[in-house]
Design a protein around this motif. Structure first.
Motif, short mmCIF file in Angstrom:
data_model
loop_
_atom_site.label_atom_id
_atom_site.label_comp_id
_atom_site.label_asym_id
_atom_site.label_seq_id
_atom_site.Cartn_x
_atom_site.Cartn_y
_atom_site.Cartn_z
N ILE A 428 44.06 19.93 7.63
CA ILE A 428 43.20 20.80 8.44
C ILE A 428 44.02 21.37 9.59
O ILE A 428 44.64 20.62 10.36
CB ILE A 428 41.99 20.02 8.99
N ASP A 429 44.01 22.69 9.70
CA ASP A 429 44.66 23.39 10.82
C ASP A 429 43.58 23.63 11.87
O ASP A 429 42.71 24.49 11.70
CB ASP A 429 45.25 24.71 10.31
N GLY A 430 43.64 22.87 12.97
CA GLY A 430 42.48 22.84 13.87
C GLY A 430 42.70 23.22 15.31
O GLY A 430 42.02 22.66 16.19
N PRO A 431 43.60 24.15 15.64
CA PRO A 431 43.79 24.45 17.07
C PRO A 431 42.55 25.01 17.76
O PRO A 431 42.38 24.81 18.96
CB PRO A 431 44.94 25.47 17.07
N PHE A 448 45.60 15.08 6.75
CA PHE A 448 46.42 15.54 7.87
C PHE A 448 45.58 16.48 8.75
O PHE A 448 44.69 17.17 8.27
CB PHE A 448 47.66 16.29 7.38
N TYR A 449 45.92 16.46 10.04
CA TYR A 449 45.24 17.37 10.98
C TYR A 449 46.29 17.84 11.98
O TYR A 449 47.06 17.03 12.52
CB TYR A 449 44.10 16.66 11.70
N THR A 450 46.34 19.13 12.22
CA THR A 450 47.26 19.70 13.21
C THR A 450 46.46 20.50 14.23
O THR A 450 45.47 21.15 13.87
CB THR A 450 48.30 20.61 12.54
N ALA A 451 46.90 20.47 15.47
CA ALA A 451 46.14 21.20 16.50
C ALA A 451 47.00 21.44 17.72
O ALA A 451 48.04 20.81 17.92
CB ALA A 451 44.88 20.42 16.89
N SER A 452 46.54 22.37 18.54
CA SER A 452 47.14 22.67 19.84
C SER A 452 46.13 22.34 20.93
O SER A 452 45.03 22.91 20.93
CB SER A 452 47.54 24.15 19.93
N CYS A 453 46.49 21.46 21.84
CA CYS A 453 45.59 21.11 22.94
C CYS A 453 45.55 22.17 24.02
O CYS A 453 44.71 22.12 24.92
CB CYS A 453 45.99 19.77 23.54
N HIS A 454 46.48 23.15 23.95
CA HIS A 454 46.52 24.16 25.02
C HIS A 454 45.49 25.26 24.81
O HIS A 454 45.36 26.13 25.68
CB HIS A 454 47.91 24.76 25.14
N LYS A 455 44.77 25.26 23.70
CA LYS A 455 43.76 26.31 23.52
C LYS A 455 42.47 25.90 24.24
O LYS A 455 42.38 25.97 25.45
CB LYS A 455 43.54 26.58 22.04
N TRP A 456 41.48 25.44 23.51
CA TRP A 456 40.16 25.24 24.10
C TRP A 456 40.08 24.02 25.01
O TRP A 456 39.26 23.97 25.92
CB TRP A 456 39.11 25.19 23.00
N LEU A 457 40.95 23.04 24.79
CA LEU A 457 40.99 21.88 25.69
C LEU A 457 41.69 22.22 27.00
O LEU A 457 41.58 21.47 27.97
CB LEU A 457 41.68 20.70 24.99
N CYS A 458 42.42 23.34 27.02
CA CYS A 458 43.00 23.88 28.25
C CYS A 458 44.11 23.02 28.85
O CYS A 458 44.34 23.05 30.06
CB CYS A 458 41.92 24.12 29.31
N ALA A 459 44.79 22.22 28.01
CA ALA A 459 46.01 21.55 28.46
C ALA A 459 47.12 22.59 28.58
O ALA A 459 46.98 23.72 28.10
CB ALA A 459 46.38 20.44 27.49
N PRO A 460 48.25 22.25 29.19
CA PRO A 460 49.34 23.23 29.33
C PRO A 460 49.90 23.65 27.97
O PRO A 460 49.84 22.90 26.98
CB PRO A 460 50.39 22.47 30.15
N ILE A 461 50.47 24.84 27.93
CA ILE A 461 51.11 25.32 26.71
C ILE A 461 52.25 24.38 26.32
O ILE A 461 53.05 23.97 27.16
CB ILE A 461 51.64 26.76 26.93
#
Length: 625
Positions: A428-431, A448-461
């Motif tokens: 799952i591609d879940g950013p 498997f799960y991949t994500a970016s915390c800098h999008k909706w969770l608003c962590a730093p890029i």
């Protein structure tokens, strides 16, 4: 006892400019009538307290006369700020509301009252000049070259102040209370008077810059803003909340920017910026102690916090720079043989498609693309389309939790279950799903799960993660080999290999717990209702002006805080740039399967006013198209 005139002039200028700054910010940011009333009353209340504390007044009439210059300041500056706001709103294609008319009428009435009724009409031109100087400095401080423009503003302001003093036999120093200093008419033209005037003007001109720096770095102020926003958040997700901004800013954007593109790179709240800045300073102050002694423990602690929040064990996840880096990690080692198939669908992210195209080419496997039936009517359509494209040779299915180009919430939980029954792994591609969806990885049951915390969770890029089910741990090989763990420790698990991949900035990972705590302060179901209601409002308004259908049907099961609406047939190759250049609107115009759509993201800092601004701009541009 009298104080030095220069000190008093500077302090008075600072107080005046701070009052003007707060008033202008309250009006410009559209934070509601309550905030504007507080901004108007605050300097008046402060003036009353100062006069009362100093004393030296015989009766209430004298008390009122001492407070009167502050009343004039507020009553004169308010219509100027309202006029600037209305002009800027019209210039960028915004729609004037009844509230704007009410503000303008009230402001004009206050200015007339100040001009006709207060005790000393000779101060009127001085206060008017101060307001003009402040507005010029405020605009200059946000320009492309603020140092040069502020120098020009200061020089012109000083010349204006001198000529005004010569022409009317008084100067801006008349605004300084005479019983605080030794000052007479001749003094204002002396050398000391000139220095005092320069200090007064410097306080007026530089305060906008100082205030922006202060509000950007004052941690306690950011925490106060969050506390007020939590208190302000309505329970039950009342629709009215989508038209109201937080009283104090939680995010900071460039002036005049209408930011409706959170889905691309996210945006970091001020409190989280401060947390990352503190971590970076710790590292830069003593890199050896931070990196060689503290880092591993703090990295593991941050990972544990993220894993707990995601509903899984810490040994199942590892930090990566972003979802793309995480997907590359999986593609590097996933066991594909010649003739195997990897299945995707036509709504997947382009970079993910490129990753698996290369991996399949390397292994002699095939990348298969399923076509999702459009227009969407039921979620079973999506499930059936994916399952129909899967064959006995399919080893892995790549699914976006929320698709990037079209903002469609896919039925990933149902698909993971049905594909598992067929013995097919799922990634799952879940950013876009982190925070938008109440994600619990142990229930989702994907491989498997991949994500970016800098999008909706608003962590730093630069703060993403990769998740893998325990059954894959022994198979995983990291795409990057470095020390893994600092010697004499050695890597013991697949996540250890991703801990130390070389010298890099670890502050984004270590700031993730701060981002989680930031949103844990809010009632998340209410926040979800609020942001989805705003996305639904955007969907409705955009459909009205375009005359087209949205990408998905209505309902939370189809989209969350991000929504897409088709545009009419036409050439929109320059539309996104025009929306930015002419209207300062950040919103993606997506070209998808021969059609074009506008994708709107809605987070806590957005309101219906942002949507209305976009609607007005699109209406004008579509008419030209």
């Amino acid at each position: 006892m009298s104080l030095p005139i220069g000190v008093v002039a500077f302090v008075v200028g600072l107080l005046i400019a701070a009052s003007l700054y707060l008033l202008r910010q309250a009006i410009d940011r559209d934070r509601g009538m309550f905030t504007e009333v507080i901004a108007v009353c605050l300097p008046l209340f402060a003036a009353c307290l100062i006069v009362a504390a100093i004393g030296n007044y015989e009766n209430s009439q004298v008390f009122g006369l001492r407070v009167a210059p502050v009343v004039e300041l507020v009553f004169i500056s308010l219509p100027i700020f309202v006029a600037i706001r209305v002009i800027e709103k019209v210039r960028r294609g915004g729609r004037l509301l009844i509230a704007d008319l009410f503000r303008a009428t009230t402001a004009i009435a206050m200015m007339l009252f100040a001009f006709m009724s207060l005790h000393n009409p000779t101060i009127f031109p001085d206060i008017l000049l101060v307001c003009i100087v402040f507005c010029a400095a405020d605009i200059a401080s946000t320009s492309a070259k603020p140092e040069r423009n502020l120098a020009i503003v200061f020089s012109l302001s000083f010349l204006m102040a001198i000529f005004a003093g010569i022409g009317s036999d008084h100067s801006l120093l008349e605004l300084v209370p005479r019983d605080w200093v030794n000052m007479d008419r001749d003094f204002v033209r002396s050398r000391e008077g000139t220095v005092a005037l320069m200090l007064f003007l410097s306080a007026i001109i530089w305060t906008p810059t100082w205030m922006r720096l202060f509000t950007a770095h004052a941690t306690w102020l950011h925490k106060l803003a969050v506390a007020i926003a939590v208190w302000q958040q309505p329970k039950g997700g009342q629709p009215a909340s989508i038209s109201t901004r937080p009283v104090m800013a939680l995010w900071r954007f460039r002036d005049e920017v209408c930011f409706l593109n959170h889905g691309s790179f996210g945006a970091v709240p001020l409190t989280i910026r401060s947390a990352q800045r503190k971590i970076r300073v710790e590292c830069e102050d003593e890199p050896m102690d931070f990196l060689a002694r503290q880092l591993e423990t703090r990295w593991l602690d941050a990972r544990f916090k993220l894993a707990t929040w995601l509903g899984t064990k810490a040994e199942n996840i590892a930090f990566c720079e972003n979802a793309t880096a995480a997907m590359n990690e999986i593609a590097y080692w996933f066991p594909l043989q010649e003739g195997d198939e990897v299945l995707m669908n036509d709504h997947e992210y382009g970079a993910v498609r490129r990753i698996w195209q290369r991996r399949c080419a390397q292994r002699g496997a095939r990348l298969i693309e399923a076509t999702l039936p459009m227009p969407f009517t039921t979620r079973d359509q999506i499930v059936d389309a994916i399952l129909a494209a899967a064959t006995p040779q399919t080893k892995l299915v790549i699914l976006s939790h929320i698709t990037s180009p079209t903002a469609v919430l896919l039925p990933v939980e149902e698909l993971c279950q049905k594909l598992r029954e067929r013995g097919i792994a799922t990634c799952i591609d879940g950013p876009h799903a982190i925070l938008q969806e109440p994600l619990k990885l142990h229930r989702l049951n994907c491989d498997f799960y991949t994500a970016s915390c800098h999008k909706w969770l608003c962590a730093p890029i630069g703060s993403g993660f990769v998740y893998a089910l325990p059954k894959w741990h022994a198979t995983i090989q990291s795409a990057r080999i470095s020390w893994g763990r600092l010697q004499p420790a050695t890597p013991q698990s697949w996540t250890d290999e991703l801990l130390w991949t070389g010298t890099r900035d670890h502050s984004p990972y270590l700031t993730v717990p701060h981002a989680i705590r930031f949103f844990e302060q809010f009632d998340l179901p209410t926040l979800d209702d609020r942001n989805h209601a705003l996305a639904s409002y955007a969907r409705e308004q955009l459909c009205t002006i375009t005359g087209t259908e949205p990408v998905t049907p209505a309902g939370r099961q189809w989209f969350g805080w991000m929504v897409g609406v088709w545009l009419p047939a036409g050439n929109y190759s320059t539309l996104q740039q025009k929306l930015w250049t002419k209207y300062k609107i950040e919103v993606p115009i997506v070209h998808f399967q021969g059609r074009t759509l506008v994708r709107v993201s809605c987070h806590l800092y957005n309101t219906t006013q942002d949507i209305d601004h976009l609607v007005q701009a699109l209406r004008a541009e579509l008419a030209r198209t």
